[in-house]
Scaffold this motif. Structure first.
Motif, PDB file in Angstrom:
ATOM      1  N   ASP A 181       1.539  12.545   9.145  1.00 33.63           N
ATOM      2  CA  ASP A 181       1.950  13.420   8.044  1.00 33.63           C
ATOM      3  C   ASP A 181       1.136  13.183   6.771  1.00 33.63           C
ATOM      4  OD1 ASP A 181       3.946  14.618   9.555  1.00 33.63           O
ATOM      5  OD2 ASP A 181       5.413  13.067   9.033  1.00 33.63           O
ATOM      6  N   CYS A 182      -0.001  12.507   6.889  1.00 31.59           N
ATOM      7  CA  CYS A 182      -0.778  12.178   5.684  1.00 31.59           C
ATOM      8  C   CYS A 182      -1.159  13.432   4.914  1.00 31.59           C
ATOM      9  CB  CYS A 182      -2.035  11.402   6.060  1.00 31.59           C
ATOM     10  SG  CYS A 182      -2.996  10.939   4.604  1.00 31.59           S
ATOM     11  N   ARG A 183      -0.969  13.380   3.585  1.00 33.66           N
ATOM     12  CA  ARG A 183      -1.293  14.521   2.726  1.00 33.66           C
ATOM     13  C   ARG A 183      -2.758  14.521   2.286  1.00 33.66           C
ATOM     14  NH1 ARG A 183       3.547  12.303   0.519  1.00 33.66           N
ATOM     15  NH2 ARG A 183       2.421  11.540  -1.284  1.00 33.66           N
ATOM     16  N   GLY A 184      -3.494  13.461   2.613  1.00 32.04           N
ATOM     17  CA  GLY A 184      -4.925  13.430   2.303  1.00 32.04           C
ATOM     18  C   GLY A 184      -5.244  12.918   0.918  1.00 32.04           C
ATOM     19  N   GLU A 196      -7.531   9.209  -3.035  1.00 32.83           N
ATOM     20  CA  GLU A 196      -7.707   9.605  -1.650  1.00 32.83           C
ATOM     21  C   GLU A 196      -6.796   8.737  -0.787  1.00 32.83           C
ATOM     22  OE1 GLU A 196     -11.163   9.705   1.795  1.00 32.83           O
ATOM     23  OE2 GLU A 196     -11.639   8.900  -0.193  1.00 32.83           O
ATOM     24  N   CYS A 197      -6.138   9.350   0.207  1.00 32.34           N
ATOM     25  CA  CYS A 197      -5.206   8.570   1.014  1.00 32.34           C
ATOM     26  C   CYS A 197      -5.830   8.158   2.333  1.00 32.34           C
ATOM     27  CB  CYS A 197      -3.930   9.351   1.290  1.00 32.34           C
ATOM     28  SG  CYS A 197      -2.728   8.268   2.076  1.00 32.34           S
ATOM     29  N   LEU A 198      -5.646   6.876   2.648  1.00 30.09           N
ATOM     30  CA  LEU A 198      -6.187   6.329   3.892  1.00 30.09           C
ATOM     31  C   LEU A 198      -5.058   5.847   4.794  1.00 30.09           C
ATOM     32  CD1 LEU A 198      -8.950   4.129   2.215  1.00 30.09           C
ATOM     33  CD2 LEU A 198      -9.268   6.374   3.261  1.00 30.09           C
ATOM     34  N   CYS A 199      -3.831   6.363   4.580  1.00 27.03           N
ATOM     35  CA  CYS A 199      -2.685   5.775   5.290  1.00 27.03           C
ATOM     36  C   CYS A 199      -2.732   6.028   6.792  1.00 27.03           C
ATOM     37  CB  CYS A 199      -1.360   6.234   4.685  1.00 27.03           C
ATOM     38  SG  CYS A 199      -0.808   7.885   5.147  1.00 27.03           S
ATOM     39  N   GLY A 200      -3.377   7.117   7.196  1.00 28.94           N
ATOM     40  CA  GLY A 200      -3.534   7.350   8.626  1.00 28.94           C
ATOM     41  C   GLY A 200      -2.285   7.878   9.325  1.00 28.94           C
ATOM     42  N   ASN A 203       0.812  -1.216   0.000  1.00 24.96           N
ATOM     43  CA  ASN A 203       0.000   0.000   0.000  1.00 24.96           C
ATOM     44  C   ASN A 203       0.847   1.268   0.000  1.00 24.96           C
ATOM     45  OD1 ASN A 203      -2.689  -1.065   0.029  1.00 24.96           O
ATOM     46  ND2 ASN A 203      -2.332  -1.725   2.137  1.00 24.96           N
ATOM     47  N   HIS A 204       0.188   2.330  -0.441  1.00 21.69           N
ATOM     48  CA  HIS A 204       0.786   3.658  -0.325  1.00 21.69           C
ATOM     49  C   HIS A 204       0.823   4.091   1.131  1.00 21.69           C
ATOM     50  CE1 HIS A 204       1.390   7.984  -0.794  1.00 21.69           C
ATOM     51  NE2 HIS A 204       0.484   8.086   0.153  1.00 21.69           N
ATOM     52  N   CYS A 205       1.868   4.844   1.497  1.00 18.94           N
ATOM     53  CA  CYS A 205       1.856   5.572   2.760  1.00 18.94           C
ATOM     54  C   CYS A 205       2.574   6.901   2.529  1.00 18.94           C
ATOM     55  CB  CYS A 205       2.559   4.771   3.857  1.00 18.94           C
ATOM     56  SG  CYS A 205       2.550   5.606   5.457  1.00 18.94           S
ATOM     57  N   CYS A 206       2.063   7.959   3.172  1.00 14.50           N
ATOM     58  CA  CYS A 206       2.690   9.274   3.032  1.00 14.50           C
ATOM     59  C   CYS A 206       4.004   9.358   3.818  1.00 14.50           C
ATOM     60  CB  CYS A 206       1.733  10.372   3.470  1.00 14.50           C
ATOM     61  SG  CYS A 206       0.269  10.489   2.414  1.00 14.50           S
ATOM     62  N   ASN A 207       4.241   8.378   4.689  1.00  2.50           N
ATOM     63  CA  ASN A 207       5.501   8.314   5.437  1.00  2.50           C
ATOM     64  C   ASN A 207       5.983   6.862   5.367  1.00  2.50           C
ATOM     65  OD1 ASN A 207       7.622   8.754   7.149  1.00  2.50           O
ATOM     66  ND2 ASN A 207       6.369   8.833   9.008  1.00  2.50           N
TER      67      ASN A 207
END
Ligand SMILES: [Zn+2]
Length: 163
Positions: free
Chosen positions: A126-129, A119-123, A73-77
């Motif tokens: 630092d999530c960019r949304g 849409e980001c659900l990484c939680g 999965n994607h994660c912003c961090n």
């Protein structure tokens, strides 16, 4: 590499991939092995609502492999990133990862397509949304990923050119 590196589990976000052992920063984790296709083929083949394609060069995409690499999965961090060299996509750790941690990378490091976003659900705090093209990341984050070597070379070329 053994398959023991990777464990697939169902989560509330859908399937996700977890580290099967402790992994050190910089370590190779697995190869992404989907079939390559052109931009034209990508546009007709991909499902915008469930997109498992990666852009690796101006006119080269990698499709889903049907294996664990589709499910990272994607994660912003993120704790991992993709290195594309000599026609091979390698997934590496960009920091130390504990056994049992979910594996991730920042999808923006492969994205420059003006239009598709997610849409980001990484939680992460630092999530960019929203997951968008690499060019929309803050400059400091762009530099961090570039210095780690985990940005697709076709995107690095464009970033260098625009500065
Ligand atoms: Zn996020």
């Amino acid at each position: 590499m053994g398959t023991c590196n990777l464990i697939i589990r169902d989560t509330e976000k859908g399937k996700a991939v977890f580290a099967g052992r402790d992994i050190r920063a910089g370590e190779f984790i697995c190869e992404f092995t989907g079939p390559f296709c052109s931009m034209e083929e990508y546009l007709s083949l991909h499902d915008p609502c469930n997109n498992h394609y990666l852009q690796v060069d101006d006119d080269r995409f990698m499709g889903p492999s049907g294996n664990a690499d589709d499910l990272i999965n994607h994660c912003c961090n993120p704790n991992g990133g993709l290195v594309y060299r000599d026609g091979v996509v390698r997934y590496i750790a960009i920091r130390d990862i504990r056994e049992g941690e979910e594996l991730s990378f920042d999808y923006s490091t492969t994205m420059d397509e003006d239009g598709w976003e997610m849409e980001c659900l990484c939680g992460d705090p630092d999530c960019r949304g929203v997951v968008r093209d690499f060019k929309h990341l803050p400059a400091s984050l762009q530099e961090k990923y570039i210095s780690l070597g985990v940005v697709m070379p076709y995107i690095v070329k464009k970033v260098r050119h625009s500065r």
